[in-house]
Structures are given as C-alpha cells and as structure tokens.
Design a protein around this motif. Structure first.
Motif, PDB file in Angstrom:
ATOM      1  N   GLN A  35     -27.868  38.289  42.410  1.00 29.02           N
ATOM      2  CA  GLN A  35     -27.972  39.665  41.937  1.00 29.02           C
ATOM      3  C   GLN A  35     -28.944  39.786  40.791  1.00 29.02           C
ATOM      4  O   GLN A  35     -29.331  38.795  40.182  1.00 29.02           O
ATOM      5  CB  GLN A  35     -26.593  40.133  41.467  1.00 29.02           C
ATOM      6  CG  GLN A  35     -25.604  40.156  42.591  1.00 29.02           C
ATOM      7  CD  GLN A  35     -24.204  40.359  42.102  1.00 29.02           C
ATOM      8  OE1 GLN A  35     -23.813  39.822  41.075  1.00 29.02           O
ATOM      9  NE2 GLN A  35     -23.445  41.141  42.830  1.00 29.02           N
TER      10      GLN A  35
ATOM     11  N   PHE B 210     -29.921  42.668  37.375  1.00 27.95           N
ATOM     12  CA  PHE B 210     -29.405  43.776  36.595  1.00 27.95           C
ATOM     13  C   PHE B 210     -30.302  44.986  36.789  1.00 27.95           C
ATOM     14  O   PHE B 210     -31.524  44.866  36.806  1.00 27.95           O
ATOM     15  CB  PHE B 210     -29.418  43.429  35.106  1.00 27.95           C
ATOM     16  CG  PHE B 210     -28.452  42.354  34.746  1.00 27.95           C
ATOM     17  CD1 PHE B 210     -27.103  42.587  34.778  1.00 27.95           C
ATOM     18  CD2 PHE B 210     -28.905  41.110  34.345  1.00 27.95           C
ATOM     19  CE1 PHE B 210     -26.206  41.595  34.423  1.00 27.95           C
ATOM     20  CE2 PHE B 210     -28.022  40.110  33.995  1.00 27.95           C
ATOM     21  CZ  PHE B 210     -26.675  40.355  34.033  1.00 27.95           C
TER      22      PHE B 210
ATOM     23  N   SER C  24     -23.399  50.744  31.408  1.00 30.65           N
ATOM     24  CA  SER C  24     -24.807  50.943  31.064  1.00 30.65           C
ATOM     25  C   SER C  24     -25.727  50.092  31.928  1.00 30.65           C
ATOM     26  O   SER C  24     -26.927  50.108  31.762  1.00 30.65           O
ATOM     27  CB  SER C  24     -25.025  50.612  29.597  1.00 30.65           C
ATOM     28  OG  SER C  24     -24.701  49.268  29.382  1.00 30.65           O
ATOM     29  N   PHE C  25     -25.147  49.348  32.851  1.00 32.03           N
ATOM     30  CA  PHE C  25     -25.973  48.554  33.771  1.00 32.03           C
ATOM     31  C   PHE C  25     -25.155  48.354  35.028  1.00 32.03           C
ATOM     32  O   PHE C  25     -23.945  48.574  35.033  1.00 32.03           O
ATOM     33  CB  PHE C  25     -26.312  47.193  33.161  1.00 32.03           C
ATOM     34  CG  PHE C  25     -25.130  46.309  32.948  1.00 32.03           C
ATOM     35  CD1 PHE C  25     -24.747  45.390  33.903  1.00 32.03           C
ATOM     36  CD2 PHE C  25     -24.361  46.407  31.794  1.00 32.03           C
ATOM     37  CE1 PHE C  25     -23.629  44.597  33.712  1.00 32.03           C
ATOM     38  CE2 PHE C  25     -23.254  45.617  31.599  1.00 32.03           C
ATOM     39  CZ  PHE C  25     -22.889  44.708  32.562  1.00 32.03           C
TER      40      PHE C  25
ATOM     41  N   MET D 218     -25.088  45.806  38.830  1.00 35.51           N
ATOM     42  CA  MET D 218     -25.654  44.640  39.495  1.00 35.51           C
ATOM     43  C   MET D 218     -25.986  45.029  40.923  1.00 35.51           C
ATOM     44  O   MET D 218     -25.203  45.702  41.570  1.00 35.51           O
ATOM     45  CB  MET D 218     -24.627  43.509  39.548  1.00 35.51           C
ATOM     46  CG  MET D 218     -23.799  43.356  38.311  1.00 35.51           C
ATOM     47  SD  MET D 218     -24.617  42.363  37.111  1.00 35.51           S
ATOM     48  CE  MET D 218     -24.830  40.863  37.988  1.00 35.51           C
TER      49      MET D 218
ATOM     50  N   THR E 254     -30.417  41.010  44.724  1.00 34.99           N
ATOM     51  CA  THR E 254     -31.853  40.905  44.487  1.00 34.99           C
ATOM     52  C   THR E 254     -32.659  41.195  45.744  1.00 34.99           C
ATOM     53  O   THR E 254     -33.727  41.791  45.688  1.00 34.99           O
ATOM     54  CB  THR E 254     -32.174  39.482  43.998  1.00 34.99           C
ATOM     55  OG1 THR E 254     -31.285  39.193  42.943  1.00 34.99           O
ATOM     56  CG2 THR E 254     -33.578  39.377  43.510  1.00 34.99           C
TER      57      THR E 254
ATOM     58  N   PRO F 247     -36.876  45.422  41.043  1.00 34.35           N
ATOM     59  CA  PRO F 247     -36.604  45.377  39.611  1.00 34.35           C
ATOM     60  C   PRO F 247     -36.961  46.712  38.964  1.00 34.35           C
ATOM     61  O   PRO F 247     -37.930  47.363  39.360  1.00 34.35           O
ATOM     62  CB  PRO F 247     -37.499  44.251  39.105  1.00 34.35           C
ATOM     63  CG  PRO F 247     -38.525  44.076  40.149  1.00 34.35           C
ATOM     64  CD  PRO F 247     -37.902  44.475  41.439  1.00 34.35           C
ATOM     65  N   ALA F 248     -36.152  47.110  37.998  1.00 35.34           N
ATOM     66  CA  ALA F 248     -36.396  48.395  37.349  1.00 35.34           C
ATOM     67  C   ALA F 248     -36.518  48.177  35.857  1.00 35.34           C
ATOM     68  O   ALA F 248     -35.895  47.280  35.289  1.00 35.34           O
ATOM     69  CB  ALA F 248     -35.244  49.342  37.641  1.00 35.34           C
ATOM     70  N   ASN F 249     -37.343  48.991  35.239  1.00 35.42           N
ATOM     71  CA  ASN F 249     -37.434  48.933  33.790  1.00 35.42           C
ATOM     72  C   ASN F 249     -36.639  50.089  33.200  1.00 35.42           C
ATOM     73  O   ASN F 249     -35.976  50.807  33.905  1.00 35.42           O
ATOM     74  CB  ASN F 249     -38.890  48.989  33.360  1.00 35.42           C
ATOM     75  CG  ASN F 249     -39.560  47.668  33.618  1.00 35.42           C
ATOM     76  OD1 ASN F 249     -38.987  46.617  33.316  1.00 35.42           O
ATOM     77  ND2 ASN F 249     -40.722  47.703  34.224  1.00 35.42           N
TER      78      ASN F 249
ATOM     79  N   TRP G 222     -34.911  49.643  30.010  1.00 38.08           N
ATOM     80  CA  TRP G 222     -33.824  49.136  29.185  1.00 38.08           C
ATOM     81  C   TRP G 222     -34.056  49.660  27.774  1.00 38.08           C
ATOM     82  O   TRP G 222     -34.903  49.182  27.061  1.00 38.08           O
ATOM     83  CB  TRP G 222     -33.808  47.622  29.175  1.00 38.08           C
ATOM     84  CG  TRP G 222     -33.523  47.062  30.509  1.00 38.08           C
ATOM     85  CD1 TRP G 222     -34.422  46.629  31.409  1.00 38.08           C
ATOM     86  CD2 TRP G 222     -32.246  46.898  31.101  1.00 38.08           C
ATOM     87  NE1 TRP G 222     -33.793  46.212  32.546  1.00 38.08           N
ATOM     88  CE2 TRP G 222     -32.443  46.360  32.385  1.00 38.08           C
ATOM     89  CE3 TRP G 222     -30.936  47.156  30.698  1.00 38.08           C
ATOM     90  CZ2 TRP G 222     -31.405  46.074  33.248  1.00 38.08           C
ATOM     91  CZ3 TRP G 222     -29.908  46.864  31.552  1.00 38.08           C
ATOM     92  CH2 TRP G 222     -30.136  46.334  32.822  1.00 38.08           C
TER      93      TRP G 222
ATOM     94  N   THR H  43     -32.301  50.014  24.382  1.00 40.29           N
ATOM     95  CA  THR H  43     -31.138  49.668  23.584  1.00 40.29           C
ATOM     96  C   THR H  43     -31.328  50.278  22.209  1.00 40.29           C
ATOM     97  O   THR H  43     -32.128  49.793  21.416  1.00 40.29           O
ATOM     98  CB  THR H  43     -30.997  48.144  23.485  1.00 40.29           C
ATOM     99  OG1 THR H  43     -31.318  47.607  24.748  1.00 40.29           O
ATOM    100  CG2 THR H  43     -29.621  47.750  23.096  1.00 40.29           C
TER     101      THR H  43
ATOM    102  N   PRO I 256     -27.474  47.799  18.562  1.00 44.09           N
ATOM    103  CA  PRO I 256     -27.174  46.439  19.032  1.00 44.09           C
ATOM    104  C   PRO I 256     -25.930  46.417  19.910  1.00 44.09           C
ATOM    105  O   PRO I 256     -24.956  47.114  19.637  1.00 44.09           O
ATOM    106  CB  PRO I 256     -26.963  45.659  17.739  1.00 44.09           C
ATOM    107  CG  PRO I 256     -26.858  46.652  16.658  1.00 44.09           C
ATOM    108  CD  PRO I 256     -27.523  47.892  17.108  1.00 44.09           C
ATOM    109  N   ARG I 257     -26.037  45.661  20.965  1.00 39.90           N
ATOM    110  CA  ARG I 257     -24.924  45.548  21.904  1.00 39.90           C
ATOM    111  C   ARG I 257     -24.582  44.070  22.056  1.00 39.90           C
ATOM    112  O   ARG I 257     -25.462  43.229  21.947  1.00 39.90           O
ATOM    113  CB  ARG I 257     -25.327  46.109  23.265  1.00 39.90           C
ATOM    114  CG  ARG I 257     -25.421  47.613  23.311  1.00 39.90           C
ATOM    115  CD  ARG I 257     -24.048  48.208  23.470  1.00 39.90           C
ATOM    116  NE  ARG I 257     -24.105  49.659  23.470  1.00 39.90           N
ATOM    117  CZ  ARG I 257     -23.803  50.415  22.429  1.00 39.90           C
ATOM    118  NH1 ARG I 257     -23.438  49.836  21.293  1.00 39.90           N
ATOM    119  NH2 ARG I 257     -23.841  51.721  22.493  1.00 39.90           N
TER     120      ARG I 257
ATOM    121  N   ILE J 164     -23.766  40.465  23.678  1.00 42.37           N
ATOM    122  CA  ILE J 164     -24.413  39.794  24.797  1.00 42.37           C
ATOM    123  C   ILE J 164     -23.388  39.494  25.876  1.00 42.37           C
ATOM    124  O   ILE J 164     -23.708  39.260  27.021  1.00 42.37           O
ATOM    125  CB  ILE J 164     -25.098  38.513  24.275  1.00 42.37           C
ATOM    126  CG1 ILE J 164     -26.245  38.115  25.184  1.00 42.37           C
ATOM    127  CG2 ILE J 164     -24.130  37.376  24.123  1.00 42.37           C
ATOM    128  CD1 ILE J 164     -27.238  37.261  24.468  1.00 42.37           C
TER     129      ILE J 164
END
Lengths: 149, 492
Positions: free
Chosen positions: B372, B374, B385-386, B388, B391, B396-398, B400, B402, B405-406, B408
C-alpha cells in the motif's frame, strides 16, 4: 519501503514524517508473519529498486537469516534496516544502533526532536554516540557528540 | 436480391431464452417462471412451456400467477446474463455463416447467402440448427426467407422456409404485426380492416403513407425486398490467449520457462497490436495425465514486454507439480488495460519500472492488496487525515500539508490517570512512570458531525504535546465534555 506485520495496532502517520520524507515515496507492505517479512525484505533488497528497506521484527533474527539479508543488500546495493526490540540483535548485522528520544531542557523550541543515538555494534569501526536533532528550518540533521567525561 | 445475387436470411427466435438458460443449469419439468420487477410489480419475465400450458403469460403479475398455479417455481431474472448468453449463441451461430447479428433481446439474424450448400441445402441446415439447439435445451423458432423482415415474420408467426422469390406468398396470410410495426399502428390497421400482410400489399400506397407515415411502408418494403436492410455482425472482442501443444511432455523448470517465453512473445505481439497491456495473466499447464495446473500472475502495472513478465512467472512455476510432464501450455491475459505506445525518451525513469516489477513480485507472495501507499485526505481528524490504497491500483498524490506537528505513530487512545485542564505532572503509561517536562497546547479538534464515529463520541478534544523528562514525546488529549486524559500518539 516499510515492511511490517499486519497485526499491530499502531499506525504510521504520514503527516508525522511529511517534514522529513515525502510520504509518496514510501511503500508499505503488510505481511502475515516474520518469515514472510524476511522473505519480502530479501527480495526488495536484492532488486535494488528501493534505497532503504525498513522491517519491523519481533523475534530474534537467526544468523542465517541475517546473513542472507546482508548478501541480498550487497547484491542490490541498498540498505536494510531492522527495527528490533532491545537485546534481540543478530550477530550478522553490520552495525547496531540504539536510539532513545531525549528530553532537552535548555531549548525553548517546542517541537524538539532531540535524540540520543548510540552505535552499540560496529563490525568495521569504533563505537560512538551522538545527540541528533532535526533542524526544521534548514532541513538537515544536526549531530553533536556528547561531552567527554 | 440486388444486382442478381439472391440473398438468403435466416432469423432465429428464442421465445424462452431466459428460462431455458436457467433450466439448462438446474433442470425442472414443472411450471417455472423468471420474475422481474417491471411497472411497479413483480411480473413474469420469461416462462417455460409447462407454465404456459397452465395459462400463465409474459407480463402477468407474479402474485396472480401463483394463485393460478400452486406448484409454480420461480427465480429472479437476470437480463444481463441473458444478454451474455445471447452473445455466446451468436458466436456459436458463426459456424453456419460468418455474418451473424443480434436481433432484439432474444433473437439472431444470419445472412446465410451462399453457405447453405455446405450443410446440404436449406432444409438440412435448418434441421441441423434445430437439432443442435434442442440438444442444448433451447426452444427455437427459425424462419428463412429472402429478406430480414420476412425471415423475422416467419420465425415469429409461421415457422418455415419461404422459397426464393416467393416472399409475398409466404407472408400473405400472416397478420400485419409480423411486419415489426408498433402496437398502436397495427391496432389502427386492424380497425381499417387491414388484418393481413396480403391486404396491406394490395392497398394503394399513397393513402397509407398519408395516414401512417413512411415507417409502415418502409417495413413492408423491407419485408418484401423492395428496400434493403442491413444485418450488422458484431465485432469479435479480441481474445488475448495463446497456447502451445508439445509432441513430448516437458518437466524441467528451464524448459517450461522457455515455453512460457515463446507464448509471451506471441501474446505480447497481440497486445501490442491492440495497444493493450496485461494486468492479470493466467497460465494453464496441462499434464500428461490430463490434470491441470494453473499459475496466476497479477501485475502492478499493465505490461506487455515479455522480458519483464517472464521473470515474474518463475516463482509460480517453481511451485507447480508437473507430475509426468506437461504437454500443453496455455497463456491468457484475463484482464487487460489500455497501454498506449509511448515515446522513448532519455529521461525515462528506470527506477519506476524496477519498483513496479518489485511490487508485482512481492504481490505474488502476499497479494497486491497488502502493498500500500499513503494518500492524503482532507480532514483534521488525525486518523482520517490519510488513507491507504494499494500501490498497484493508485497513483501517488501530493498535497501533504502539515500545519501543526503530528505524531509519527498513532494508536487507539489509551486512558491515563489525570484530571484538570492541564496535563498531569506525573502519569503512568504502558507501565512507565513518566514526568511531564514541557507541555505544548492545547490544540482543539472538534469531531466531524457529518460522520458517525464511535471513537469521537466523547466530544471535542484538546490535544497537548507532552515532552517527558524520560525522553518520550507523547500526544495527549483531554476531553472537556467528558473529562478524561488519553494518549494517542508518539512523536519522533
């Protein structure tokens, strides 16, 4: 590429590391057990299509398995990284690190990423320890050796 | 017909196509109907002979039918499957002539000009069709005539053969509805006393044209051959399958691979001609003892390059038990996607191809769904916020973004002891005693009311980043509407 067993409850949050690494470059594989994780890791390392293979491992790695991964990584010219629980390292590993997050009382920056990285095994060099911090503004890692006692 | 060539057309009508299709699978001799919801009621869509004998008819409400006939069996109709079945019949009918088209939802029309002598004449051909279809469990009515319209009329109203040039005499006694005209028009014609085709053909054309428009005379002319009517054969969908039979069985992996390579080259040429790429491949190996072994391969990208597909088969073939050897190989691309030719360029990214190959290879081991990536989602809720996506089936997507801070690592909220609006000074989490060194916050996140989420029942959350003096940096939250403290994530 991140390999992990599918059962874990914790999720990797791409928003957490979007600062360091573009999440679009990460591929996640969910395997059923550790044997499968290792098989996938070997294949991925050997192909050389990915620059870094990170695997999460819960049980100690046998010498054979460790050596096979190492040969695969050498063939594919890529880096394999196993996240292991404390004290379960394989003897075949080239280097072993212990990373612990550290509280940084001095700074006023509220998103400190200070970590203490300790090189506890190195086949081809000396051991060492560093304080490592990600600098958000300049997008680089700052490494400082701890003061000698 | 035109310029001296005598045209012959056969029309096949399957009056009970849908029910015959179902009854072929599970034979049943009693009354049987297929029902379909039409005009706000469950009505009979198709019925078998036994049900017709009981007085049931098409379009009758199912509840009435049950009242008439107590031992009635029924199933739901599946018009989509019937259509597929009719397409299969069309393909079968090309054994008689190459020019076969569909006629409505339950008929076929064939241009048999010049192919009847191969079956020993028209009667023999008709008998052959009838025999084969009857053996297959299908009831059929066949008409043969000079024109498509006449053949249709014969099939539906008076089964038989109209000899060449005698179309009018064959149709003369048939009702006007046999001309494929609308219900309304035929009722109007019958009111005028024009009940049979013969009557219509003898009537003056001018008044008919004024009264009913050109459609009626066109149908009449088409049936009698004064106007042409085309039969459009269906295009055969391309079949991406190749096979190879061997005079002597083979068993070694290298030999089988060589065989697969030859098949792949042939298949690749076929795919190339249609600008398609294989997404799923199925390799069937027939063993000498008639056993069959299958290797299925799913690819991360549509591909047609034999040299790239071949190594992916290695793993599947190694697991096959060939027994005494394999004497037939059959390779089919079960799923294809369009793969247009692309301009070669010096900036072509080799790395991408390698990654796709790797994903295909890993996919044969753990399944393509388990590999997979993200993708960003537009939500403030951290878990949402995301998402899966496999693949192999996503791009792929852009995007992101933020803002804050989030952590990990996210896990389901774990309660800790604590009260008050500010993070507790000391707390225990996962058997560790932790002391708060610095706390940053709060950041308030409100639940999305438009989505029902069990975890957010406790209302709004005030998130705090807590740096413990022990080192770990945790993401805590407090629920003011339902007081309690929880740990939900860990920072790097």
């Amino acid at each position: 590429m991140l390999l992990r067993e599918g059962r874990g409850i914790s999720q990797v949050n791409p928003n957490g590391f979007a600062d360091f690494l573009d999440p679009a470059r990460l591929t996640l594989c969910n395997s059923h057990d550790q044997a499968e994780t290792l098989a996938l890791a070997e294949e991925a390392l050997r192909s050389g299509a990915v620059s870094l293979v990170v695997m999460q491992i819960n049980r100690p790695l046998s010498l054979t398995a460790g050596r096979r991964l190492q040969l695969a990584a050498r063939d594919g010219n890529s880096i394999g990284l196993a996240i292991i629980p404390e004290g379960m390292g394989s003897n075949a590993a080239e280097t072993r690190w212990r990373c612990t997050p550290t509280f940084d009382p001095n700074t006023q920056v509220h998103d400190s990423t200070l970590q203490h990285w300790e090189l506890i095994k190195n086949k081809s060099g000396t051991l060492g320890a560093w304080y490592v911090q990600w600098d958000r503004a300049s997008r680089r890692v700052i490494m400082v050796s701890p003061p000698r006692k | 017909m035109f310029n001296g060539i005598e045209r012959r057309v056969a029309s096949l009508w399957f009056p009970r196509l849908a029910s015959d299709r179902v009854l072929r699978r599970r034979p049943f001799s009693g009354p049987f109907v297929l029902t379909l919801k039409q005009k706000n009621a469950n009505r009979i869509y198709c019925l078998n002979h036994a049900a017709s004998k009981q007085g049931l008819h098409q379009g009758m409400p199912y509840s009435d039918a049950r009242a008439f006939c107590s031992d009635l069996q029924s199933r739901c109709a599946e018009p989509e499957k019937d259509r597929t079945f009719l397409h299969l019949l069309r393909r079968w009918a090309t054994r008689y002539c190459p020019w076969v088209g569909l006629d409505g939802r339950d008929g076929l029309v064939m241009d048999i000009t010049g192919s009847t002598h191969l079956f020993g004449g028209e009667e023999a051909m008709l008998a052959d069709m009838r025999m084969r279809l009857m053996r297959a469990g299908l009831s059929v009515r066949i008409g043969m005539a000079d024109t498509r319209g006449a053949a249709w009329a014969l099939a539906h109203y008076n089964e038989g053969i109209a000899p060449p040039g005698q179309t009018l005499s064959a149709l003369a006694a048939l009702p006007v509805t046999s001309l494929r005209i609308e219900e309304q028009m035929s009722v109007a014609l019958q009111r005028l006393g024009l009940r049979r085709v013969e009557d219509l053909a003898e009537t003056a054309r001018g008044p008919l044209n004024r009264r009913f428009g050109p459609a009626l005379l066109q149908r009449l002319d088409q049936a009698l051959g004064a106007q042409p009517e085309e039969i459009s054969p269906q295009i055969e969908p391309p079949h991406y399958g190749v096979r190879m039979t061997l005079p002597e069985p083979i068993g070694l992996l290298s030999d089988t691979m060589a065989g697969v390579e030859r098949l792949l080259v042939k298949l690749g040429a076929k795919l190339n001609a249609h600008e398609q790429g294989a997404r799923e491949l199925c390799l069937t190996l027939r063993r000498v003892d008639q056993g069959q072994q299958q290797v299925e391969l799913r690819l991360a990208r549509p591909l047609r390059d034999p040299s790239r597909i071949l190594p992916l088969f290695e793993r599947g073939l190694a697991e096959i038990d060939v027994g005494f050897g394999v004497d037939m190989l059959r390779l089919e691309a079960t799923q294809v996607e369009s793969l247009p030719s692309r301009q070669l360029s010096h900036v072509a990214d080799q790395g991408h191809d390698k990654l796709d190959d790797l994903i295909s290879r890993l996919g044969t081991r753990i399944g393509l769904e388990n590999i997979q990536r993200f993708l960003p989602a537009d939500s403030h809720i951290p878990e949402r916020s995301f998402y899966m996506a496999p693949t192999a089936y996503s791009e792929p997507a852009n995007g992101w973004a933020t803002l804050r801070p989030r952590p990990i690592c996210l896990f389901p909220p774990e309660p800790i002891a604590g009260h008050g609006r500010h993070p507790p000074k000391r707390f225990r989490w996962r058997r560790n005693a932790l002391t708060t060194g610095r706390a940053t916050g709060p950041e308030r996140i409100t639940p999305e009311w438009w989505l029902e989420d069990e975890n957010w029942r406790s209302g709004i959350r005030d998130y705090w980043r807590v740096e413990t003096t022990q080192g770990r940096r945790l993401w805590l939250f407090y629920t003011p509407q339902n007081p309690g403290w929880f740990v939900q994530g860990e920072f790097a």
